[in-house]
Motif scaffolding. Structure first.
Motif, PDB file in Angstrom:
ATOM      1  N   ASN A  55       0.810  -1.219   0.000  1.00 20.61           N
ATOM      2  CA  ASN A  55       0.000   0.000   0.000  1.00 20.61           C
ATOM      3  C   ASN A  55       0.845   1.272   0.000  1.00 20.61           C
ATOM      4  O   ASN A  55       0.307   2.368  -0.100  1.00 20.61           O
ATOM      5  CB  ASN A  55      -0.943   0.022   1.199  1.00 20.61           C
ATOM      6  N   ALA A  56       2.162   1.136   0.126  1.00 20.19           N
ATOM      7  CA  ALA A  56       3.043   2.296   0.130  1.00 20.19           C
ATOM      8  C   ALA A  56       3.532   2.644  -1.278  1.00 20.19           C
ATOM      9  O   ALA A  56       4.252   3.607  -1.453  1.00 20.19           O
ATOM     10  CB  ALA A  56       4.248   2.043   1.033  1.00 20.19           C
ATOM     11  N   ARG A  57       3.125   1.885  -2.273  1.00 15.05           N
ATOM     12  CA  ARG A  57       3.550   2.157  -3.648  1.00 15.05           C
ATOM     13  C   ARG A  57       2.838   3.397  -4.183  1.00 15.05           C
ATOM     14  O   ARG A  57       1.751   3.730  -3.751  1.00 15.05           O
ATOM     15  CB  ARG A  57       3.238   0.971  -4.549  1.00 15.05           C
ATOM     16  N   GLY A  58       3.485   4.055  -5.137  1.00 18.27           N
ATOM     17  CA  GLY A  58       2.876   5.212  -5.781  1.00 18.27           C
ATOM     18  C   GLY A  58       3.316   6.522  -5.169  1.00 18.27           C
ATOM     19  O   GLY A  58       4.111   6.567  -4.240  1.00 18.27           O
ATOM     20  N   SER A  59       2.784   7.605  -5.710  1.00 20.26           N
ATOM     21  CA  SER A  59       3.190   8.944  -5.277  1.00 20.26           C
ATOM     22  C   SER A  59       2.622   9.327  -3.917  1.00 20.26           C
ATOM     23  O   SER A  59       3.170  10.153  -3.222  1.00 20.26           O
ATOM     24  CB  SER A  59       2.751   9.980  -6.306  1.00 20.26           C
TER      25      SER A  59
END
Length: 124
Positions: A55-59
């Motif tokens: 869930n920590a992926r992305g901007s």
């Protein structure tokens, strides 16, 4: 209170990133470090994001909006710590910031001022 906690988090992020970066790239360090550490850093962080912090992926902006609407505004502590740590290690290992890197962002901001037009002159 929120401002103080945010300031503490920002200061901790900067200190962690700078200290880790100084250990990876010491003054007078071997040139091979400039090739090895960004590659190793991206592989290690990619694995950590895949395995432990999905869930920590992305901007962060779309994920925060999704949390507000789909998960009643809840973001887990695991996700916050994963984002904090993984972003710090990514920056310290020399991986570029954003799609084209930090330098590209600052260059885009200065492009309209090339040519010394009167629009870019400081106001008196």
């Amino acid at each position: 209170m929120i401002g103080a906690l945010t300031g503490f988090a920002v200061a901790a992020f900067i200190v962690l990133t700078e200290r880790f970066g100084m250990r990876l790239y010491p003054v007078g360090g071997a040139p091979w470090r400039r090739l090895l550490f960004p590659v190793a850093g991206s592989l290690i962080i990619g694995y950590l994001l895949y395995r432990y912090f999905p869930n920590a992926r992305g901007s962060g902006v779309p994920q925060t909006k999704a949390a507000l609407y789909a998960r009643e505004g809840r973001i887990t502590l695991r996700t916050v710590l994963g984002k904090f740590f993984c972003t710090s290690v990514t920056l310290a290992s020399g991986i570029r910031w954003g799609a084209k890197g930090l330098r590209s962002r600052s260059e885009r901001a200065s492009v309209p001022c090339l040519g010394a037009s009167s629009d870019c002159a400081p106001s008196k």
